[in-house]
Every structure is written in structure tokens, then in C-alpha cells.
Design a protein around this motif. Structure first.
Motif, PDB file in Angstrom:
ATOM      1  N   UNK A 536      34.428  63.735 117.399  1.00  0.00           N
ATOM      2  CA  UNK A 536      33.344  63.470 116.462  1.00  0.00           C
ATOM      3  C   UNK A 536      33.020  64.757 115.717  1.00  0.00           C
ATOM      4  N   UNK A 537      32.573  64.624 114.471  1.00  0.00           N
ATOM      5  CA  UNK A 537      32.041  65.783 113.765  1.00  0.00           C
ATOM      6  C   UNK A 537      30.720  66.151 114.421  1.00  0.00           C
ATOM      7  N   UNK A 538      30.162  67.303 114.050  1.00  0.00           N
ATOM      8  CA  UNK A 538      28.916  67.714 114.714  1.00  0.00           C
ATOM      9  C   UNK A 538      27.788  66.736 114.421  1.00  0.00           C
ATOM     10  N   UNK A 543      35.900  61.881 113.701  1.00  0.00           N
ATOM     11  CA  UNK A 543      36.547  62.937 112.920  1.00  0.00           C
ATOM     12  C   UNK A 543      37.936  62.496 112.490  1.00  0.00           C
TER      13      UNK A 543
END
Lengths: 677, 186
Positions: A536-538, A543
Motif C-alpha cells: 500500500x502507499x502511505x 501500490x
């Protein structure tokens, strides 16, 4: 041309400028000059774009003319172009695994500011590769057949579109949806920007296609609980939650709903976001697919309250069960239904799990949940919708039509305190809602925006068109919403904002406030990420492998992304991405096999002491013990190439291809070797 | 291995840190830091492995022996390992190594393990900078130089022993052989 044993190692080294991306921070000529002095290096060149055709051609020519048998390229990340240069090495007549890549862009020129230091680092990293490649061995890519079936998780517009695309091409699709009906958020919308066509009118034919397509197995009210295996051969366990209606027997006649002992709908209806009511047995919404009723055991009188330890409900049998009587010979109602786990095998997976709207309780200054006339945009969609709780009449909770409406943009978007990102669709859907309010009522509409963001085909034209319909556009973020002190009885609210174009504080009395809530990752995205081994992105969005060049692929081969689970986007983009994900899945399936990195491990039988240290370490149970020879054996088909056993073997008798001990030791030696002053 | 101290051309010492990053999380995070143009200290030299579970304790010891001032290991967060549990195996080895290097006279802070996911480019920047600061505080480790000193001591000792044994008249030829870096440390 393969390297014969004892043939001297002849390395070709190439350092890429990457335009100026590398060359501005790394003195590429100095690196090439330094590498030329290292042992075994025959050719050392620098070139503007190594990944371009001339760059790759240069490698191939050198392999032929200079009789190179190893190739090292210092350029970007191997995750980006290792494949490209392995291809060039192979095209030059060498085994592709005689190639090694040095990352001097992502790990060097882009992250450092001192040109001298960055150049020295590039030299050290290059030296590591130069010392490593003599140990490289020719390897073969393993080809594993791919299962042509596909799993699609989530049946909003993205999942639906991907499923139809795959199924029309003859692939077997299993479409899993968490909710009792497919359709997702799009099914809840009234009209869609910029065309202002009704969402359901364009969506429901696609939903019906999914429901009846011979190649689509549709599992609604189901969740993926386990994923094993790898690209080409995933084993997925799907839990089918009990809806207490036997799907094959239900005809969707809704006699059970009409005859329920509850004469009036009494319970908040999730599809209408609690603005409408339903019975314990209900149809999710009129156009639901599959058109099958569902019983809510939390409120149905035939169940005991509370759950068993295993999460199931106990039947009390205390209700008159008029629904069962109404169902009659169809016998579709089954109060004893239990959750069933189904295991399927698929080759590829498309994730289309969508988004969640921002919960405005997190911005208490807007009064959501405190003042009844503060709505979210999604709630307004339902209120305006002809099949919604008010049958399309724009009335507030008190039954009155609003005279003045404020639409607050960027609620839970572009805000340091909540979410920093722009949710991309809010400006446009706010304009659309403003248009719809004007269409339904004579109300005055105020749009409070930070910036009006309407990019995309036909979007700016849409903005210009609806802006001329007589709405107020105020450039300023709303700071506060509070009850009108002069008019406490009517529930009128004051919206306070600074008009940043005129530098005035505005206090506008309105009857209704609509919060244009942003898009967020789903709360279960974290669990799904673990389940499917994604990143996952932050912010929490899934992602993609590369933001530009692999926007629907993930770091897990065979799993693709479609729709808002990857980031906020509108319907056209979700559909486009779903098509792209389907095409990516096709290109894997129609190839017929997947190529696996030959980075598996093997045991040198003559050195193995038979200590069995490695056996319990393997998470894939790929290592077994041969009782006759008293040696460990690795099943290459099961080995995924992590190298954990290699690191543990006390006698050094396990070797991992591509990551042999000697290769790593040479790298360590290389990065630490003294550099020229 | 005679000159393994890391000096910049102006003669100042600057630490060298060898990093072992797993392909799936931390290496990708370092790529992300690059794509995001985050700036961090240039003392780090990353070696890519498929999994932090591949980090053989010998790699760490070898890096120190060859002149690294610090070693950083990066893997996926617990529960997120691409290979299910390689990072746990790495954690166990790391804890063993921490004790072991302390016994060898290497400050345990010179070895660091961090879980950095593919999305945490910022964490790469922070961890690398912190690590460089820590190692700068600790100063040069310079084991290769120490090896040379020890070798000299050993030679002197061997010479001394040979001398006293020849005086005694009964020398054991094997024991008299001076130990070198090649025989002692490889």
C-alpha cells in the motif's frame, strides 16, 4: 555463444547518463574510466540512454566483436530495466543471467547532493558488480503453465467491467463481492458528470450481463479469506456468508418481503445510507444483481439475539415465519444456512475493491451527525435519486424543501488534519449536485471551494456550463457551521467562510449543508493487502508496480489493480483501468505460461551433512530429507527463492541461483574496496 | 586489504555502511525514496537480496571484517514478508549477531535491522541518516587495520616462541608457522 569452462572472463561495462538524471550528479566518465582499470573489464563505456535501441545495440555489438561473456550496466533500478538489459545480453548471444545491473539512479544520483561523493558511491557499486559477475552461471528461466481462470475481487463498476471483458473473451471469471448485490458506489449515484446521464441507466445493463453471463461465476455476499500459491496458480478460499436464502431457489419475487411479520419497514437501509427503511428480509435495492432477497439475522425474529462463539446465529423458531409460507413451493428460505468456504484455483487476480467516502465525524466543525440538515454528498445522491428514500423529492429530514443549500468542497481532502490528497472527483460531483439541486428545487446554491479542479475530457466545459446556471461559487474554505442564533426553531444553519477573492468573511444562512466528502482507502484494505501480498502507499491505496509504466500491475506477479482501490478516480478512468487490468491478465494467460526467475535453491549433495537444519525453515515445505542418502533435497517446483535455508545451512551446502554466497561475498568486497583518491 | 579506511579525497574519515535490503519491501522503498527525490547521506552501499531471510550472519561479519563501519539490514514488516516468514528468521539471526559482535568488541549499534515497507521511502531516508549519525559518533571501526596489528603481534609472538623453543631444543614446526590474515580470518 556460451562461455566455455576456463575461458577468461571478459566484462563489458556500461554506465548510463539517463539524459541528465544520472550524469548531473555522477561523473559518468570518471566511473567508466575507473571501471576500465578493474580486472576482467574489456570494455567500459558511457552512453546517454543505455535503455534506448542504440544503447542495447552497443551491448550486442560489443558482445560479438569484443567476445564479451559478462555484461554490467550501471543505470536505474533493476526493478525497472533489468529485464531490458537481460534481453539485450541474450540478443547478443549470451545467457541473460551473465548480466548484472547497478542502481546508480534511484539509489545514488537522485538521493545525494554531493557530486564527488555520489560519483565515489557509483564507483563502489560498480566495482561490486564487476567482482560479482565472474561468479555468474548460465541459468534457464523456468516456464510454468498458467491457469486461464481469473478471480476478480469487488464488483463495482471496475470489477464489473473487467469481468465482462474477460468473460466475453471466453475466460472463466469468478467475481467475488462483499455486499449482497453488485454495483458498488456507482449504483448509489443519481446522475454522473460530465454527461449527466443516469448512473443506473448505464450500469444496470452491465450488471444484468454479469448476472447472466455463462462465463461468470458470481459470488455476492462473499469474501476472500485465504490466498495461497503464485502467479498462474493461485489457490483462493472464498467464504460465502449465509444470506438465509438459497440462491438457486429464490426467484426474486419478493413475496417474502411483502409477507414479513413486520408490516412496515423499520430498520435502517444500508444502501440508502440509513435514510430509508427496510424489513428484516429485504432486497438490497430494486435493480440488485443477483435479484435475490437476504435476511438480516440481527433483526429477524426467527433468530436469537447475539452470536455464537463461531460467529453464527441460532434459530429460535419463535416467529410465525410468514415469509416461508409466502415462499411456498419454492422453499428458498433456509434459516439454518451456514457460511461455506469454497476453494478455487485461478491464474490471475484483479483487485477492484474500491474506496470508502470520508467520514465527516472527523471534521466536527461541519456539524455532521449533530445538525440533522448536514448531509454528505453520497446521502444527497440517494435523496435526489428517483429510487431513493424520498423517491427523488429533494426534501430534508424534516420533510421540507431547502431554500438555500451550501456545498462544502474538500471535506477530508487537501487537509493537513485529515487527508492530504485531492480526491479528484469532488469538485465535479459538487457541481453536478448543484446542478441537480437547481433542477429539483428553486433553492439558491453556494459552492465553497478551495480551487476548482475540473481536469479531463469535457470536464472544464461541464464546469462552464453548470456555472452559468445561476449558482454561487465562493472561493474559500468553510471554517464553521453552526445553528442560526436568530432562528433556532427551523434548524437553519450559518456557514462561515472567508471569500478569499474579496477578502471578506461571509456568514451565509442556509437550510441544508452538503459535505463533499473525499475518497479514502477502504478500512479492510490493510487486511486485503496482507491476504494478497500487495503493498500500500502511505495513504493506504494499493501500490502499483510503477506509477507511469505499470499502473495496473502490482509487485505481486499475476495480481492487477482496477478502479479506486489504487487511488481516487472517476468512472471513465475506473472503467479504462479495468480494461487495462483485463488486458494485462490476458497477456499473461494467452502466453500460456509464466516465466519464473531461476533464483531457486539446490543442495550440493556431496557437502550436505544431513543435519536437517534447513527443513523446518522453509515456509513452502520445499525441502525434504532423503532417508536413503541421508541428505536434504529441495523440490525446485516448490522453492520460491527466498534463500532463508541457504543462510542457515551450517555446511554451506545449499546454493541459491543468482544469489550464491560467493556472489554476495564478492559484492561486499567490492563495495568496501578502496577507491582511487 | 592494507588500506581499507574510508577517506574522502580531502583526507577526512567518513563511515561506510553496507546495507542488505530485501527485494520486495526495503529495496523498493529505497527506489521510492529515489523517485521522490528524497536526500540522504551517501555513505550507504546497498546489496539486494530476495529476502532478509537470505542474510547469512557471515555476510554481516564479512562486511565488518572487510572494513564496513556499520551494517544495516532492511526487511518487510512482520506479517508482510513476501516469503511468509523470512523476516522472522532474519530477526532471530540479528539478535544472535547483536550479542556475537558485542563479544567480538564491535559496538552493537553498528548493526541495525529495520522493517521498511515498499511505501516507506521516507523511512529509508530517516533510517540511513540516523545510522550514519550513530556510526559517526562511534567513529571508525577499521577491522582490517586491527587484523594487521594482530598479525604483527602474532608474528612477534611466533618468533618469540620459536626462539625460546629452539633454545629448549624441541620445536614443533606446525606451531611455529606464523599465522597470516589468509589463514586466520578467511
Amino acid at each position: 555463444m556460451e562461455t566455455r569452462k576456463n575461458e577468461p572472463v571478459r566484462i563489458g561495462f556500461y554506465v548510463c547518463h539517463c539524459g541528465v538524471n544520472i550524469a548531473h550528479m555522477v561523473d559518468v566518465e570518471a566511473v567508466a574510466k575507473y571501471v576500465a582499470t578493474l580486472p576482467n573489464v574489456v570494455v567500459s563505456r558511457n552512453y546517454k540512454y543505455m535503455c534506448s535501441d542504440p544503447g542495447q545495440e552497443m551491448i550486442q555489438t560489443d558482445i560479438r566483436e569484443q567476445r564479451l561473456n559478462r555484461v554490467v550496466v550501471a543505470a536505474c533500478s533493476p526493478l525497472l530495466h533489468e529485464h531490458t538489459f537481460r534481453g539485450a545480453t541474450e540478443a547478443g548471444g549470451l545467457n541473460p543471467f551473465y548480466f548484472q545491473m547497478v542502481n546508480i539512479r534511484e539509489h545514488d544520483s537522485w538521493v545525494h547532493t554531493d557530486r564527488l561523493e555520489a560519483t565515489r558511491k557509483a564507483m563502489a557499486l560498480a566495482r561490486a558488480a564487476i567482482q560479482r559477475v565472474p561468479h555468474h552461471k548460465p541459468l534457464e528461466v523456468k516456464k510454468v503453465p498458467i491457469n486461464p481462470d481469473v478471480l476478480i475481487v469487488g464488483a463495482g463498476i471496475a470489477g464489473i467491467h473487467a469481468a465482462i471483458t474477460m468473460a466475453n473473451a471466453g475466460k472463466k471469471v469468478c467475481l467475488v463481492e462483499k455486499e449482497p448485490s453488485i454495483g458498488g458506489h456507482m449504483a448509489m449515484f443519481d446522475k454522473t458528470f460530465p454527461t449527466l446521464d443516469c448512473a443506473m441507466c448505464v450500469l444496470s445493463p452491465k450488471m444484468a450481463t454479469v448476472g447472466s453471463h455463462p462465463n461468470i461465476t458470481l459470488w455476492t455476499y462473499s469474501e476472500v479469506v485465504k490466498v495461497d500459491g503464485y502467479v498462474g496458480n493461485f489457490k483462493v478460499t472464498v467464504r460465502r456468508k449465509p444470506r438465509y436464502i438459497i440462491e438457486d431457489l429464490c426467484t426474486g419475487c419478493q413475496e417474502c418481503v411483502a409477507n414479513c411479520v413486520y408490516k412496515e419497514p423499520k430498520f435502517p437501509d444500508a444502501f440508502n445510507l440509513g435514510l430509508g427503511k427496510r424489513k428484516p428480509v429485504y432486497m438490497p435495492f430494486a435493480q440488485a444483481i443477483p435479484s435475490i432477497a437476504i435476511i438480516d439475522p440481527e433483526v429477524c425474529l426467527n433468530f436469537k439475539r447475539g452470536k455464537n462463539p463461531d460467529g453464527s446465529y441460532t434459530v429460535s423458531d419463535k416467529c410465525k415465519k410468514l415469509c416461508v409460507v409466502a415462499c411456498g413451493d419454492r422453499k428458498a428460505i433456509d434459516f439454518t444456512q451456514k457460511a461455506v468456504d469454497k476453494e478455487i484455483t485461478v491464474g490471475t487476480i484483479i483487485m477492484a475493491t474500491g474506496f470508502k467516502t470520508f467520514d465527516p465525524h472527523r471534521t466536527p466543525y461541519y456539524g455532521y451527525g449533530v445538525y440533522p440538515n448536514v448531509y454528505t454528498a453520497l446521502e444527497l445522491e440517494r435523496v435526489i435519486n428517483a429510487s431513493g428514500p424520498t423517491e427523488g423529492h429533494l426534501v430534508m429530514r424534516n420533510g421540507k424543501e431547502p431554500k438555500r443549500v451550501a456545498i462544502v468542497h474538500c471535506v477530508g481532502s487537501r487537509d493537513e488534519n485529515t487527508n492530504r490528497w485531492c480526491s479528484r472527483v469532488c469538485c465535479l460531483y459538487s457541481l453536478k449536485l448543484a446542478h441537480l439541486i437547481l433542477e429539483h428545487t428553486d433553492a439558491e446554491v453556494y459552492n465553497f471551494y478551495i480551487d476548482m479542479r475540473t481536469p479531463g475530457k469535457s470536464m472544464e466545459e461541464f464546469y462552464n456550463r453548470v456555472a452559468e446556471e445561476g449558482m454561487h461559487l465562493v472561493r474559500g474554505r468553510v471554517a464553521d457551521v453552526y445553528p442560526d442564533p436568530n432562528d433556532t426553531a427551523s434548524g437553519r444553519l450559518i456557514v462561515q467562510a472567508e471569500d478569499t477573492l474579496t477578502n471578506r468573511i461571509l456568514k451565509i444562512p442556509v437550510d441544508m449543508v452538503v459535505l463533499s466528502v473525499g475518497l479514502e482507502p477502504r478500512p479492510e484494505a490493510e487486511d486485503l493487502r496482507r491476504l494478497f501480498n500487495l503493498s500500500c502507499s502511505s495513504e493506504g491505496w494499493f501500490l502499483e508496480r510503477h506509477p507511469k509504466l505499470a499502473p495496473v500491475s502490482t509487485f505481486t506477479d499475476g495480481i492487477f489493480l482496477a478502479g479506486c482501490c489504487q487511488g481516487p478516480k472517476d468512472i471513465p478512468d475506473s472503467v479504462a483501468q479495468a480494461g487495462a487490468a483485463a488486458a494485462e491478465a490476458f497477456s499473461l494467460i494467452d502466453k500460456g505460461y509464466v516465466e519464473q526467475e531461476p533464483n531457486t535453491a539446490f543442495v550440493l549433495a556431496e557437502e550436505c551433512s544431513g543435519c536437517k537444519s534447513c527443513i523446518p525453515l522453509c515456509p513452502y515445505t520445499a525441502i525434504s530429507f532423503n532417508e536413503e542418502t541421508k541428505k536434504a533435497v529441495i523440490n525446485e517446483a516448490l522453492c520460491k527463492g527466498c534463500g532463508t535455508c541457504v543462510a542457515a545451512c551450517p555446511s554451506g551446502s545449499i546454493v541459491q541461483n543468482l544469489f550464491e554466497d560467493q556472489e554476495i561475498f564478492s559484492e561486499i568486497d567490492g563495495v568496501l574496496a578502496p577507491l582511487p583518491q | 586489504m592494507s588500506d581499507s579506511t574510508n577517506k574522502t579525497p580531502d583526507g577526512k574519515w567518513t563511515p561506510r555502511i553496507v546495507a542488505f535490503f530485501c527485494n520486495w519491501c526495503t529495496y523498493t522503498a529505497a527506489d521510492l525514496a529515489g523517485v521522490s527525490r528524497m536526500k540522504y547521506a551517501s555513505n550507504i552501499r546497498v546489496i539486494r537480496l530476495m529476502c532478509s531471510g537470505r542474510v547469512d550472519p557471515q555476510f554481516v561479519v564479512d562486511a565488518f571484517a572487510k572494513g564496513a563501519d556499520g551494517v544495516l539490514i532492511g526487511g518487510c514488516h512482520p506479517n508482510d514478508c513476501h516469503y511468509v516468514e523470512g523476516n522472522y528468521k532474519c530477526l532471530r539471526r540479528y539478535q544472535m549477531l547483536k550479542r556475537m559482535i558485542a563479544d567480538m568488541g564491535i559496538e552493537p549499534d553498528r548493526l541495525r535491522l529495520e522493517w521498511i515497507s515498499a511505501a516507506e521511502g521516507e523511512k529509508v531516508r530517516r533510517v540511513v541518516n540516523e545510522m550514519v549519525e550513530t556510526v559517526k559518533q562511534l567513529g571508525p571501526l577499521n577491522i582490517p587495520c586491527k587484523f594487521e596489528e594482530w598479525d604483527k603481534e602474532m608474528e612477534a609472538l611466533a618468533g618469540h616462541v620459536a626462539h625460546s623453543q629452539s633454545a629448549a631444543g624441541a620445536a614443533c614446526p606446525d606451531h611455529a608457522k606464523p599465522q597470516t590474515a589468509q589463514t586466520a580470518h578467511v
